[in-house]
Design a protein around this motif. Sequence first.
Motif, PDB file in Angstrom:
ATOM      1  N   GLY A 192      69.260  49.875  27.588  1.00  0.00           N
ATOM      2  CA  GLY A 192      68.858  49.122  26.407  1.00  0.00           C
ATOM      3  C   GLY A 192      67.436  49.425  25.996  1.00  0.00           C
ATOM      4  O   GLY A 192      67.128  49.575  24.803  1.00  0.00           O
ATOM      5  N   LEU A 193      66.537  49.549  26.981  1.00  0.00           N
ATOM      6  CA  LEU A 193      65.145  49.857  26.656  1.00  0.00           C
ATOM      7  C   LEU A 193      65.013  51.262  26.076  1.00  0.00           C
ATOM      8  O   LEU A 193      64.208  51.490  25.154  1.00  0.00           O
ATOM      9  CB  LEU A 193      64.272  49.731  27.909  1.00  0.00           C
ATOM     10  CG  LEU A 193      62.789  50.009  27.681  1.00  0.00           C
ATOM     11  CD1 LEU A 193      62.197  48.989  26.713  1.00  0.00           C
ATOM     12  CD2 LEU A 193      62.013  49.996  29.000  1.00  0.00           C
ATOM     13  N   VAL A 194      65.801  52.208  26.600  1.00  0.00           N
ATOM     14  CA  VAL A 194      65.776  53.566  26.047  1.00  0.00           C
ATOM     15  C   VAL A 194      66.149  53.553  24.565  1.00  0.00           C
ATOM     16  O   VAL A 194      65.466  54.157  23.730  1.00  0.00           O
ATOM     17  CB  VAL A 194      66.734  54.480  26.841  1.00  0.00           C
ATOM     18  CG1 VAL A 194      66.969  55.787  26.088  1.00  0.00           C
ATOM     19  CG2 VAL A 194      66.150  54.788  28.207  1.00  0.00           C
ATOM     20  N   VAL A 195      67.217  52.842  24.241  1.00  0.00           N
ATOM     21  CA  VAL A 195      67.677  52.803  22.845  1.00  0.00           C
ATOM     22  C   VAL A 195      66.640  52.116  21.955  1.00  0.00           C
ATOM     23  O   VAL A 195      66.285  52.622  20.880  1.00  0.00           O
ATOM     24  CB  VAL A 195      69.036  52.082  22.759  1.00  0.00           C
ATOM     25  CG1 VAL A 195      69.449  51.894  21.301  1.00  0.00           C
ATOM     26  CG2 VAL A 195      70.106  52.867  23.502  1.00  0.00           C
ATOM     27  N   LEU A 196      66.141  50.967  22.378  1.00  0.00           N
ATOM     28  CA  LEU A 196      65.154  50.246  21.570  1.00  0.00           C
ATOM     29  C   LEU A 196      63.871  51.055  21.415  1.00  0.00           C
ATOM     30  O   LEU A 196      63.261  51.082  20.341  1.00  0.00           O
ATOM     31  CB  LEU A 196      64.851  48.886  22.221  1.00  0.00           C
ATOM     32  CG  LEU A 196      65.983  47.863  22.186  1.00  0.00           C
ATOM     33  CD1 LEU A 196      65.583  46.606  22.947  1.00  0.00           C
ATOM     34  CD2 LEU A 196      66.350  47.518  20.748  1.00  0.00           C
TER      35      LEU A 196
END
Length: 554
Positions: A192-196
């Motif tokens: 999720g952090l990668v995408v955001l």
Amino acid sequence: MLRTVYLKSLRDRWLGAVIAVASLFAIAWMGLWAYADMGDEATDFISQMPDAYLSLLGITSDAGVAGLMLSNMFNFLGPFVIAGLGISMGAAAIAGEETAGTMNVLGALPRSRARLLRSKALAAATIVVVAGVAASASYVVAAALAGADVGSMDLAAATVHMLVVCLMFGALSLALGAWTGNRALASGVGVGLVVLSFLASGLLPLFDGLAGWAKASPWYWISGPQPMTTGLDWAPLLVLLAVTAVLVGVAWWGLVRRDLGAGASRAPMLERLREDPRLGRAVALLAGRASTRGIATKALTDLRPYLVVAGGAMALQALVLGPLFGAMQNSAVNIGEVVEAMPESILAMVGFADFSTAEGWYFGELMTIVAPVAVAVIAINAGAALAGEERRRTVSVLATMPVSRRSLAIRKAAAIAVGSVIAGVALFAGVAGGNAIAGLGMDVTHIAAGGVLLAGLGMLLGSVAFVAGAVTGRVNAAIGASTGVAVLGWGINSFVPVNPDLADWARVSPFYYYAAGNPLEVGMTWWHLAVLVGVAAALVAVGVVAYGRRDLRG
């Protein structure tokens, strides 16, 4: 012990890394090969691109199509794949051993927890660095095979920037896994952090007054300093390395201060958070509770962290993109006008997305990358769950239930379909919500078609993991095979159509049947859905038969 755990971790992960590097090489080679016949039109257009757009790509005006292709590999696709390796190993380092019930074996050995963590962390770092360097070297080979000149680009600096950021993402998942013992939570938050981070680094610079905030995103430091043209920017790299070291220290702190779990038990810290009346409901929603009402129900509830994190992040982004589209039309840098000026051959490089329309905006910003990644995370984990029972040594318990092996496999496979459908519903709800809030006037039936085709893509990718896990009994093989199909399929569908003479070859990719024509514009293409669901059903059938005939590992 250090040497043994380190080497065992490498042995468990080398195949996945090889598949990742081979997939990246294949995509780079196909893209450069397809660009090779485009003539001077593309080169001239790139040389005339606005400086602001070239800056976003991290290339110079004389980089040519090779620079554009390598920009995609270093600034987008490569970091996603290499960061995925780091997140997978970081999440599995401690939490994976607890989930698999092997932590008690490691804990009984005469070695400290700190040394165990060091072995695991070094193995993860080795895989990430070696895979990143090998991928970069493969791009040079691909360029040589395609006859492209990359001599003016600093590929070594681009590699270092990419690796430092990927190591930080892996360290974050390592810390989360060490603190909670929950592998799904650690990997879900990392993804999720990668995408955001990717979205923040790409979208914030487009708005006046927000460009500086993009530097808070780790992804910004992959391409923001333009290492391919200006070389290494050591100051932010040292900061990121310091953050990575702190996260490893946090992982050590979490590991030494709590009781470690074994098998399916949850970490005490998570249980304490669940018992907190202020946080209990939120933590239970995120981590989930496995249901024992049936094999299929338990398989689906085991997916809940992925559904909440990946599906929720996708829906939230879809909801926000509607109002953002309205703001983009009034901003100083109108990316729609830039894309509209491109010739047809160049539009193929960005998936033929027309950013000047709401349907093209949603397709380019959400459905070409983020949505497939989200549904792949959900479906691949569902597909690999059958092999996971053998890795956790719980298959012997399942075997005592009054159901046949084939029935067991079919019930596990049901979670692939249900999880993929939930992801499709999340996409539909987010896009429909953003469309309603911003009053974009998009056709709701076309939005539903996008959700249904996304579910079909998830079923196919999950079925690849299912059949690989059913045939081999190994989770790594299941995840590696399905991830390789996903990455290679995306690359074929994205880059091969650049050359009209080769465009029909995109039909070998499952992404073609999901995205061809942009379903938000053309609506449902039923035979595309039939191909996705039909291939998925055939793969599941093969997996069920193979699972019934194979000796299982208990």
